[in-house]
Design an enzyme around this catalytic site. Structure first.
Site, PDB file in Angstrom:
ATOM      1  N   CYS A 133       0.976  -1.225   0.009  1.00 36.95           N
ATOM      2  CA  CYS A 133      -0.083  -0.055   0.190  1.00 36.95           C
ATOM      3  C   CYS A 133       0.749   1.515   0.065  1.00 36.95           C
ATOM      4  O   CYS A 133       0.537   2.385  -0.850  1.00 36.95           O
ATOM      5  CB  CYS A 133      -0.938  -0.123   1.163  1.00 36.95           C
ATOM      6  SG  CYS A 133      -0.356  -0.720   2.734  1.00 36.95           S
ATOM      7  N   HIS A 247      -3.109   6.566   4.518  1.00 35.06           N
ATOM      8  CA  HIS A 247      -1.946   6.410   4.715  1.00 35.06           C
ATOM      9  C   HIS A 247      -1.230   7.863   4.140  1.00 35.06           C
ATOM     10  O   HIS A 247      -1.746   8.390   3.133  1.00 35.06           O
ATOM     11  CB  HIS A 247      -0.910   5.307   3.978  1.00 35.06           C
ATOM     12  CG  HIS A 247      -1.164   3.812   4.441  1.00 35.06           C
ATOM     13  ND1 HIS A 247      -1.788   3.520   5.573  1.00 35.06           N
ATOM     14  CD2 HIS A 247      -0.488   2.795   3.996  1.00 35.06           C
ATOM     15  CE1 HIS A 247      -1.736   2.268   5.788  1.00 35.06           C
ATOM     16  NE2 HIS A 247      -0.901   1.952   4.945  1.00 35.06           N
TER      17      HIS A 247
END
Ligand code: A2P
Length: 344
Positions: A133, A247
């Site tokens: 990710c 994130h």
């Protein structure tokens, strides 16, 4: 137009559920959706396109029985190691969200906006790997700048949400916050993280290696090189933060030639699936709370280095369950179809 039978392995998990949502939202050439999980969740239902569909148990033979053509795996590395070869042997293209096959020379590692041409190598093993990710959102922003200025080095610090470690990790953060408000955070347990995550930051994601870096940090190093086809220097510090979703990354780039923030901003504004949010005077910049459920990567705080004209800094934010996992996996499937599917 041909339609495909699709299996989502890990359909009851954080990423699996998100894959179902992404496919629902787009115009995907779907014949049949088959959600798969372990015997723990088999028999439960998931909502898909307004219908409740029953989760089936993942077995070695299910891909053949269900005539699966596209298998999206998101149930952990050991599950992919064991079952992805069975899906491929049954004739499906596997798009694997785990780290298990990522550095295999015979498995392409793909971010469709960056290296779509690598999809052509899917046939070697029948498997295409979805990167980590943190790597996905970063390379999406690095690629257009590398094309323009020749990237030499990246220094990145990540601020990674708990959902990157799955549903139970999100629950651990929520439970600890509840314990905090009940004045019993001291007694709160932690299982998914090495320390309390509520009201804390943990500078460790995955295990430490002999180099002093964590496995997560080295994934970013190796995967970025493989995706960009370039031996770029990269150093990462990966930090778990008490955020549920999204994130964030503080990225410092060193290029071969001088670069201005203004030029970089306009290059990024034209890059696919990137949204530049960069008006500091109005306090406009990317933030994880604002990226949830979005399929784009947000870039802001683009600024020149104070000392070196070939260095640039930026702040990159994306929904880790979408851009960093589900959306990228579905985009790989779409690109694979666009490039000819089984005939590619
Ligand atoms: P299950 O609900 O049956 O445990 P998360 O990343 O949110 O923790 O989710 C992990 C996903 O992977 C879940 O859908 C989980 O299903 C699935 N999974 C875990 N282990 C296995 C296994 N051995 N076989 C099939 N699916 C698995």
């Amino acid at each position: 137009m041909k339609k495909y039978n699709v299996a989502v392995v890990g359909a009851s998990g954080a990423v699996g559920e998100e894959i179902l949502r992404v496919i629902e939202e787009i115009d995907f050439p779907l014949a049949r959706m088959v959600p798969l999980a372990s015997s723990r969740s088999a028999g439960n239902t998931v909502m898909f396109n307004g219908d409740e569909i029953v989760i089936k148990e993942l077995t070695e033979t299910v891909f053949e029985e269900e005539e699966i053509e596209i298998a999206l795996f998101s149930a952990g590395g050991s599950v992919s190691a064991k079952y992805a070869p069975h899906a491929a042997a049954a004739g499906a293209v596997v798009i694997d969200n785990t780290s298990h096959f990522r550095m295999d020379d015979d498995v392409p590692l793909v971010v469709p906006e960056v290296n779509p041409e690598d999809i052509a190598r899917w046939k070697i093993k029948g498997i295409i790997a979805n990167p980590n990710c943190s790597t996905i959102q970063m390379v999406q922003a690095l690629k257009p700048l590398d094309d323009a200025y020749d990237l030499l080095r990246v220094d990145v610090a990540t601020y990674q949400a708990t959902s990157g470690a799955g549903k139970s990790a999100m629950e651990e953060l929520v439970r600890q916050m509840q314990d905090f408000f009940a004045f019993k955070l001291d007694e709160s347990e932690h299982a998914k993280f090495p320390h309390q995550i509520a009201l804390n930051l943990i500078p460790q994601i995955d295990v430490f290696l002999d180099s002093g870096y964590t496995k997560e940090e080295i994934k970013m190093v190796n995967e970025t090189k493989k995706i960009l086809h370039k031996n770029v220097e990269l150093s990462a510090t990966c930090v778990r933060v008490p955020v549920l979703r999204g994130h964030s990354e503080a990225v410092t780039m060193t290029f071969d030639s001088a670069v201005t923030a203004e030029e970089a901003r306009s290059i990024l504004a034209q890059a696919p699936n990137i949204i530049v949010q960069d008006k500091p005077e109005e306090s406009i910049y990317p933030m994880p709370a604002a990226c949830v459920d979005r399929n784009e990567t947000f870039v802001g705080r683009i600024r020149n280095d104070l000392y070196r004209e070939e260095m640039l800094h930026m702040w990159v934010v994306a929904d880790n369950l979408r851009v960093g996992a589900a959306t990228n996996a579905v985009r790989i499937a779409q690109k694979w179809i666009e490039l000819g599917g089984f005939d590619a």
